[in-house]
Scaffold this motif. Structure first.
Motif, PDB file in Angstrom:
ATOM      1  N   THR A 167       5.191 -10.519  14.411  1.00 53.53           N
ATOM      2  CA  THR A 167       5.258 -10.346  15.860  1.00 53.53           C
ATOM      3  C   THR A 167       5.541  -8.890  16.243  1.00 53.53           C
ATOM      4  N   TYR A 168       6.216  -8.155  15.354  1.00 48.94           N
ATOM      5  CA  TYR A 168       6.494  -6.755  15.674  1.00 48.94           C
ATOM      6  C   TYR A 168       6.444  -5.921  14.406  1.00 48.94           C
ATOM      7  N   MET A 169       5.794  -4.765  14.531  1.00 50.39           N
ATOM      8  CA  MET A 169       5.706  -3.866  13.389  1.00 50.39           C
ATOM      9  C   MET A 169       5.622  -2.444  13.923  1.00 50.39           C
ATOM     10  N   THR A 170       6.284  -1.514  13.255  1.00 53.80           N
ATOM     11  CA  THR A 170       6.159  -0.118  13.673  1.00 53.80           C
ATOM     12  C   THR A 170       4.781   0.401  13.258  1.00 53.80           C
ATOM     13  N   GLU A 171       4.397   1.538  13.855  1.00 52.70           N
ATOM     14  CA  GLU A 171       3.104   2.101  13.512  1.00 52.70           C
ATOM     15  C   GLU A 171       3.078   2.534  12.052  1.00 52.70           C
ATOM     16  N   LEU A 172       4.236   3.017  11.582  1.00 49.67           N
ATOM     17  CA  LEU A 172       4.341   3.425  10.183  1.00 49.67           C
ATOM     18  C   LEU A 172       4.020   2.254   9.272  1.00 49.67           C
ATOM     19  N   GLU A 173       4.568   1.090   9.618  1.00 51.82           N
ATOM     20  CA  GLU A 173       4.366  -0.085   8.782  1.00 51.82           C
ATOM     21  C   GLU A 173       2.942  -0.601   8.880  1.00 51.82           C
ATOM     22  N   SER A 174       2.343  -0.504  10.065  1.00 56.38           N
ATOM     23  CA  SER A 174       1.015  -1.096  10.236  1.00 56.38           C
ATOM     24  C   SER A 174      -0.097  -0.192   9.731  1.00 56.38           C
ATOM     25  N   ARG A 175       0.213   1.106   9.538  1.00 60.49           N
ATOM     26  CA  ARG A 175      -0.863   2.008   9.125  1.00 60.49           C
ATOM     27  C   ARG A 175      -0.598   2.734   7.810  1.00 60.49           C
ATOM     28  N   TRP A 176       0.654   2.915   7.430  1.00 62.88           N
ATOM     29  CA  TRP A 176       0.932   3.819   6.330  1.00 62.88           C
ATOM     30  C   TRP A 176       1.255   3.080   5.023  1.00 62.88           C
ATOM     31  N   ASN A 221      -7.461  18.833   2.930  1.00 57.90           N
ATOM     32  CA  ASN A 221      -7.172  17.695   2.061  1.00 57.90           C
ATOM     33  C   ASN A 221      -6.354  16.692   2.856  1.00 57.90           C
ATOM     34  N   LEU A 222      -6.960  15.572   3.187  1.00 54.54           N
ATOM     35  CA  LEU A 222      -6.313  14.619   4.090  1.00 54.54           C
ATOM     36  C   LEU A 222      -5.102  13.937   3.486  1.00 54.54           C
ATOM     37  N   THR A 223      -4.934  14.016   2.160  1.00 53.89           N
ATOM     38  CA  THR A 223      -3.754  13.392   1.542  1.00 53.89           C
ATOM     39  C   THR A 223      -2.573  14.352   1.478  1.00 53.89           C
ATOM     40  N   SER A 224      -2.767  15.574   1.949  1.00 50.72           N
ATOM     41  CA  SER A 224      -1.708  16.588   1.882  1.00 50.72           C
ATOM     42  C   SER A 224      -1.098  16.800   3.259  1.00 50.72           C
ATOM     43  N   VAL A 225       0.247  16.859   3.338  1.00 56.98           N
ATOM     44  CA  VAL A 225       0.888  17.066   4.643  1.00 56.98           C
ATOM     45  C   VAL A 225       0.688  18.492   5.145  1.00 56.98           C
ATOM     46  N   VAL A 226       0.364  19.401   4.264  1.00 54.88           N
ATOM     47  CA  VAL A 226       0.108  20.784   4.675  1.00 54.88           C
ATOM     48  C   VAL A 226      -1.388  21.007   4.850  1.00 54.88           C
ATOM     49  N   PHE A 227      -2.175  20.633   3.835  1.00 50.87           N
ATOM     50  CA  PHE A 227      -3.615  20.933   3.871  1.00 50.87           C
ATOM     51  C   PHE A 227      -4.410  19.981   4.761  1.00 50.87           C
ATOM     52  N   SER A 228      -3.754  18.942   5.286  1.00 50.23           N
ATOM     53  CA  SER A 228      -4.461  18.068   6.233  1.00 50.23           C
ATOM     54  C   SER A 228      -4.410  18.640   7.648  1.00 50.23           C
ATOM     55  N   LEU A 229      -3.546  19.632   7.844  1.00 50.52           N
ATOM     56  CA  LEU A 229      -3.418  20.236   9.168  1.00 50.52           C
ATOM     57  C   LEU A 229      -4.622  21.147   9.454  1.00 50.52           C
ATOM     58  N   GLY A 236       0.826  -1.197   0.000  1.00 50.43           N
ATOM     59  CA  GLY A 236       0.000   0.000   0.000  1.00 50.43           C
ATOM     60  C   GLY A 236       0.859   1.246   0.000  1.00 50.43           C
ATOM     61  N   PHE A 237       0.238   2.381  -0.222  1.00 49.00           N
ATOM     62  CA  PHE A 237       0.966   3.646  -0.299  1.00 49.00           C
ATOM     63  C   PHE A 237       0.150   4.724   0.369  1.00 49.00           C
ATOM     64  N   ASN A 238       0.830   5.488   1.254  1.00 45.99           N
ATOM     65  CA  ASN A 238       0.179   6.634   1.903  1.00 45.99           C
ATOM     66  C   ASN A 238      -1.145   6.286   2.577  1.00 45.99           C
ATOM     67  N   GLY A 239      -1.145   5.171   3.270  1.00 38.43           N
ATOM     68  CA  GLY A 239      -2.338   4.814   4.039  1.00 38.43           C
ATOM     69  C   GLY A 239      -3.393   4.052   3.274  1.00 38.43           C
TER      70      GLY A 239
END
Lengths: 286, 400
Positions: free
Chosen positions: A169-178, B169-177, A140-143
């Motif tokens: 068994t272990y994953m960072t939050e970045l890996e599990s959500r992003w 815009n939730l996909t933007s690091v600036v506009f999601s703020l 996936g990409f960007n969530g």
């Protein structure tokens, strides 16, 4: 006589007690290197002034086992000196350059070819061995959730996890959500291939199964070349005639206790140092 | 992929051919925007024909402003996504293009009563021009009051309050703020800091100040945090920046008013995003550097994160440019405060670290096609340039 030096970060590395039985082995902890790094004013950046004479890096055999800086003071020292981790590995690269042989590639995780994420390992193996089978995956990409329809069944994994092939068994939050990484659970029984140089041993943690030794030999040779390494474990799964390459790992947690692996490691050191000695003699005689 | 990658370095280093390279890239971008605009309005109905006719009759300078307008792009992007042609929504969106033309003409002074009626009915008595450089307030009839918006570097508009600047815009690091209201004092402070950042750039590496001006015409600014004197924090503290492919010629910056967002950091952020804009223009003219496939992602030697191959290729140019700027700033001693020089010294080491990885950066890519040889060659050149800065720095003392 070729010197053997072990540069390490994690004192729990199971390779350490195996190597320390070798006479004359020199140990250098990454903290010793990082303590000697001093920040300098522009245009200098860092200065690494340490007495290296006892290590005799020239024409040596180097086991560079710096795969991460957890459990070391090096990371906090780097931060205090405002130095990127890359500088530490750059320093290790510089001081070990005169060596005859470096057992692993140099660099931080993902830069060192010995410590690559799973999908890049599969990419490199497929380039070298087009017929090799590697796990199907979806990233996936960007969530966003990737399309999992081709994975039967999908398991959520860390790209850095080489041993867990059922549930992570272990994953960072970045890996599990992003940037979620799903892999198709490999079929068949696990076969761990531990190797030191060109000698390998097979381990069957879940039961013995038939496996093509020719395929294993080819895999060991290819992994040594692609991942710039002479030691490690290859995790495969075998079902019938199908062998799936899952990961190469420089960690030897599974095989360290195996007497065959220990013998292979000692033999590797002897053979390699002999070759280095011979090369040096030949050079000296010119 | 056509094009000579060396020309990218020509612009970064300000060689004699840099102006020609820049002009050709900007022209290619404008040509592309015009094609997309006309294509989006290709449905022949009264509204679309009126919009195209109006555009074609406008002076060429006005046409250029329109083509470079983020509002046009926002609308065109939506237009492109609507089907079928007879969809009533499509006609409504074409009306929006007419509206943007009208707003621009009001700001330019060449408008008609119909333009005023259209804007008043669709937007209201106050609006920011599509170029972001003028605020218009309706007085009465066909008369509007023009107020020049804040600019830095003489050409770059600072956009604090337009609808685009305030979007979510939730996909933007600036506009999601979160979007908090700016005080006039904060706007002035933000403007001064960004102006100083550009001034440092102009002194140390004028070609990079020029790059910023050529490829950034508007900066969207987001205030997402209020830090009160009693220590209370309201909102979300972030120092993010972003290049916005959806709005060519713009970048986004969050919280430049906050103390921790220093002039040095702002300088880096502005250059970072400007180089992305420049590279995007280059790719519009010459094709993408590589496939945008995201299945196999190398690890960035700077962040340690897995990023798409294409993002890594951009990152190499971005960090090379940042390293060059900071090296020039330090070598020429441009900073007014010692703390700024210290920050720059700390940060330049981060930029350099990615180039000193002990193998060719191009070997990091994991592509399903061959790497363009021109790109490989330029990456090697950049890597050697940075390594050469430090060849004499690494001091190792091996005692006998």
């Amino acid at each position: 006589m070729t010197n053997i030096v072990l540069i390490y970060a994690d004192s729990r590395d199971p390779l350490i007690p195996l190597l320390t039985s070798i006479e004359g082995l020199k140990l250098l902890h990454v903290d010793q290197i990082s303590r000697s790094l001093k920040r300098e004013q522009w245009p200098g950046l860092y200065r690494c002034a340490m007495d290296l004479s006892e290590y005799r890096f020239h024409n040596s055999l180097i086991f560079n086992r710096v795969f991460g800086l957890e459990n070391s003071e090096a990371m906090s020292l780097l931060k205090a000196n405002r130095l990127h981790e890359g500088w530490l590995h750059h320093c290790i690269d510089q001081i070990t350059k005169p060596a005859a042989k470096r057992v692993h590639d140099i660099g931080q995780r993902g830069v060192s070819r010995t410590l690559l994420p799973l999908n890049i390992q599969w990419y490199l193996l497929a380039q070298a061995l087009p017929e090799i089978r590697t796990p199907a995956f979806a990233l996936g990409f960007n969530g966003a959730m990737p399309d999992l329809s081709a994975l039967h069944p999908p398991i959520l994994k860390s790209i850095w996890s080489f041993s867990a092939w059922k549930n992570e068994t272990y994953m960072t939050e970045l890996e599990s959500r992003w940037n979620r990484f799903f892999v198709e659970a490999p079929m068949g029984l696990p076969v761990i291939v531990s190797f030191a140089g060109d000698k390998y041993q097979l381990h069957f943690p879940k039961g013995i199964t038939e496996v093509s030794l020719e395929a294993i030999q080819q895999l060991v040779t290819t992994c040594r070349c692609e991942f710039k390494t002479d030691i490690g474990e290859i995790i495969t799964f075998v079902k019938g005639d199908e062998l799936t390459f899952c990961a190469y790992s420089p960690y030897v947690g599974f095989s360290a206790s195996s007497p065959e692996f220990q013998d292979a490691l000692i033999a590797y050191c002897k053979t390699t140092t002999s070759l280095c000695d011979a090369a040096q003699l030949a050079y000296d005689s010119i | 992929m056509s094009g000579d990658f060396d020309s990218i370095l020509d612009v970064l280093h300000g060689t004699p051919i840099a102006p020609d390279v820049t002009n050709s890239l900007l022209q290619a971008k404008l040509d592309d925007i015009y094609k997309v605009l006309v294509q989006a309005l290709s449905v022949r109905n009264e509204v679309s024909q009126a919009a195209v006719d109006r555009f074609d009759r406008a002076p060429s300078a006005t046409q250029l402003k329109l083509l470079a307008s983020p509002e046009v792009w926002d609308t065109v992007g939506v237009l492109k996504s609507h089907h079928p042609p007879h969809d009533l929504n499509h006609a409504h969106l074409q009306q929006k293009v007419l509206l943007i033309v009208a707003r621009l003409l009001i700001a330019e002074g060449g408008h008609t009563p119909d333009d005023t009626d259209l804007v008043l009915s669709q937007v209201g008595p106050v609006f920011v021009s599509p170029a972001g450089d003028v605020a218009m307030t309706h007085i009465h009839g066909n008369r509007w009051n023009r107020t020049q918006m804040a600019k830095i570097g003489q050409t770059i508009a600072l956009d604090f309050d337009s609808p685009l600047a305030k979007q979510s815009n939730l996909t933007s690091v600036v506009f999601s703020l979160p979007c908090l209201e700016w005080t006039e004092g904060e706007k002035v402070l933000a403007g001064k800091k960004i102006e100083r950042a550009i001034a440092y750039m102009d002194t140390a590496a004028p070609q990079l100040g020029l790059l910023v001006r050529n490829f950034v015409r508007r900066i969207f600014l987001r205030k997402s945090v209020d830090i009160h004197k009693d220590g209370r924090i309201v909102g979300e503290f972030a120092m993010s920046s972003e290049h916005l492919p959806r709005y060519p010629g713009t970048i986004g910056l969050s919280n430049p008013q906050v103390t921790d967002n220093t002039v040095v950091k702002i300088m880096e952020s502005v250059l970072h995003e400007s180089v992305h804009n420049f590279l995007a223009c280059y790719e519009t003219a010459h094709g993408h550097f590589m496939s945008s496939d995201r299945a196999y992602r190398p690890i960035s030697p700077w962040s340690g994160n897995n990023i798409p191959n294409h993002s890594l290729s951009h990152a190499i140019f971005v960090y090379y440019a940042c390293h060059h700027l900071f090296e020039r700033c330090l070598a020429l001693g441009v900073f007014e405060h010692g703390s700024e020089a210290e920050q720059a010294e700390a940060r330049i080491g981060d930029f350099a670290s990615g180039f000193l990885i002990g193998r060719n950066l191009s070997s990091l890519f994991a592509l399903n096609h061959s790497l363009n040889e021109g790109l490989r060659s330029v990456i090697e050149r950049m890597q050697k340039d940075v390594i050469n800065c430090y060849a004499y720095n690494v001091y190792l003392q091996e005692m006998a």
